[in-house]
Design an enzyme around this catalytic site. Structure first.
Site, PDB file in Angstrom:
ATOM      1  N   ASP A  32      -1.814  -6.488  -1.734  1.00  0.00           N
ATOM      2  CA  ASP A  32      -0.496  -7.078  -1.467  1.00  0.00           C
ATOM      3  C   ASP A  32       0.062  -6.554  -0.135  1.00  0.00           C
ATOM      4  O   ASP A  32       0.470  -7.336   0.742  1.00  0.00           O
ATOM      5  CB  ASP A  32       0.426  -6.693  -2.641  1.00  0.00           C
ATOM      6  CG  ASP A  32       1.702  -7.500  -2.695  1.00  0.00           C
ATOM      7  OD1 ASP A  32       1.883  -8.400  -1.860  1.00  0.00           O
ATOM      8  OD2 ASP A  32       2.528  -7.210  -3.584  1.00  0.00           O
ATOM      9  N   GLY A 117      -7.006  -2.687  -9.523  1.00  0.00           N
ATOM     10  CA  GLY A 117      -6.642  -1.561  -8.664  1.00  0.00           C
ATOM     11  C   GLY A 117      -5.544  -0.758  -9.333  1.00  0.00           C
ATOM     12  O   GLY A 117      -5.762  -0.123 -10.370  1.00  0.00           O
TER      13      GLY A 117
HETATM   14  P1  ADP Z   1      -3.513  -4.756  -8.770  1.00  0.00           P
HETATM   15  O1  ADP Z   1      -2.116  -4.201  -8.693  1.00  0.00           O
HETATM   16  O2  ADP Z   1      -3.533  -6.197  -9.235  1.00  0.00           O
HETATM   17  O3  ADP Z   1      -4.437  -3.874  -9.532  1.00  0.00           O
HETATM   18  P2  ADP Z   1      -4.572  -3.829  -6.176  1.00  0.00           P
HETATM   19  O4  ADP Z   1      -4.217  -4.366  -4.835  1.00  0.00           O
HETATM   20  O5  ADP Z   1      -4.192  -2.420  -6.492  1.00  0.00           O
HETATM   21  O6  ADP Z   1      -3.976  -4.886  -7.234  1.00  0.00           O
HETATM   22  O7  ADP Z   1      -6.135  -3.956  -6.388  1.00  0.00           O
HETATM   23  C1  ADP Z   1      -6.808  -5.151  -6.652  1.00  0.00           C
HETATM   24  C2  ADP Z   1      -8.159  -5.119  -5.947  1.00  0.00           C
HETATM   25  O8  ADP Z   1      -7.983  -5.471  -4.576  1.00  0.00           O
HETATM   26  C3  ADP Z   1      -8.868  -3.758  -5.953  1.00  0.00           C
HETATM   27  O9  ADP Z   1     -10.256  -3.976  -6.197  1.00  0.00           O
HETATM   28  C4  ADP Z   1      -8.664  -3.268  -4.510  1.00  0.00           C
HETATM   29  O10 ADP Z   1      -9.715  -2.406  -4.092  1.00  0.00           O
HETATM   30  C5  ADP Z   1      -8.746  -4.588  -3.777  1.00  0.00           C
HETATM   31  N1  ADP Z   1      -8.249  -4.635  -2.393  1.00  0.00           N
HETATM   32  C6  ADP Z   1      -7.396  -3.812  -1.749  1.00  0.00           C
HETATM   33  N2  ADP Z   1      -7.228  -4.216  -0.464  1.00  0.00           N
HETATM   34  C7  ADP Z   1      -7.997  -5.336  -0.306  1.00  0.00           C
HETATM   35  C8  ADP Z   1      -8.288  -6.230   0.774  1.00  0.00           C
HETATM   36  N3  ADP Z   1      -7.721  -6.070   1.972  1.00  0.00           N
HETATM   37  N4  ADP Z   1      -9.156  -7.263   0.560  1.00  0.00           N
HETATM   38  C9  ADP Z   1      -9.726  -7.454  -0.645  1.00  0.00           C
HETATM   39  N5  ADP Z   1      -9.499  -6.653  -1.703  1.00  0.00           N
HETATM   40  C10 ADP Z   1      -8.648  -5.614  -1.540  1.00  0.00           C
END
Ligand code: ADP
Length: 169
Positions: A32, A117
């Site tokens: 995000d 994540g």
């Molecule tokens: P949530 O709160 O839904 O768990 P997160 O952003 O913490 O969301 O994590 C969701 C997934 O996105 C994780 O596997 C994380 O490693 C991944 N992630 C983080 N940054 C990126 C990015 N720039 N592109 C793709 N995936 C990402």
């Protein structure tokens, strides 16, 4: 078609990329934060007009400075042991995003690994649900292409495994 790749979703060229958002839609950590940084402040300005989004639902904005035309924001469920509707809510995230993408004429849609994540959804379970839901949707929309953009090797392995299992069924 489903493709599983290792990469950064903010760099992905697709008609729409999905943001694993929170219910405020006002930005956060993880993917995000990365999407808002790359898209620029106009994205947050449009998100403010949306007044949030419920877990499992989805809302669409423009992509601004991203290579993607649209961003589809979906708050995934926080994992609380599995007895609070987590599976249905995660399934609903993928379905809502894909329906919204189809309504807007998107042919290519890129997803991050929603909820695995900060929201702690177990990876193997999340991958099985995501792949099953995407495959079911694509049966009715064979013209669309879905990219699962995994940020690390362990995540990619789980999605590849889930896809192999689904194809063997
Ligand atoms: P949530 O709160 O839904 O768990 P997160 O952003 O913490 O969301 O994590 C969701 C997934 O996105 C994780 O596997 C994380 O490693 C991944 N992630 C983080 N940054 C990126 C990015 N720039 N592109 C793709 N995936 C990402």
């Amino acid at each position: 078609m489903i493709q599983i790749i290792l990469g950064d979703i903010t760099k992905t060229r697709a008609d729409a990329i999905v943001n694993a958002a929170n219910t405020s839609l006002l930005g956060g950590g993880g993917v995000d934060g990365a999407i808002h940084r790359e898209a620029g402040p106009e994205l947050l300005a449009e998100c403010r007009l949306l007044h949030g989004c419920r877990t499992g639902q989805a809302k669409l904005t423009k992509g601004y400075r991203l290579p993607a035309k649209y961003v589809i924001h979906t708050p995934g469920p926080v994992w609380n042991g599995g007895g609070r509707g987590e599976e249905e809510l995660l399934k609903s995230c993928y379905e809502s995003c894909l329906s919204l993408a189809a309504e807007h004429g998107c042919k290519t849609v890129a997803f991050p690994s929603i909820s695995t994540g900060i929201y702690r959804f177990p990876l193997a379970e999340a991958a099985r649900i995501a792949i099953g839901t995407i495959r079911a949707f694509l049966e009715a929309h064979p013209e669309m292409e879905v990219l699962m953009v995994c940020f690390d090797g362990a995540t990619k392995k789980h999605y590849e495994e889930a896809l192999k299992r689904a194809q063997a069924e």
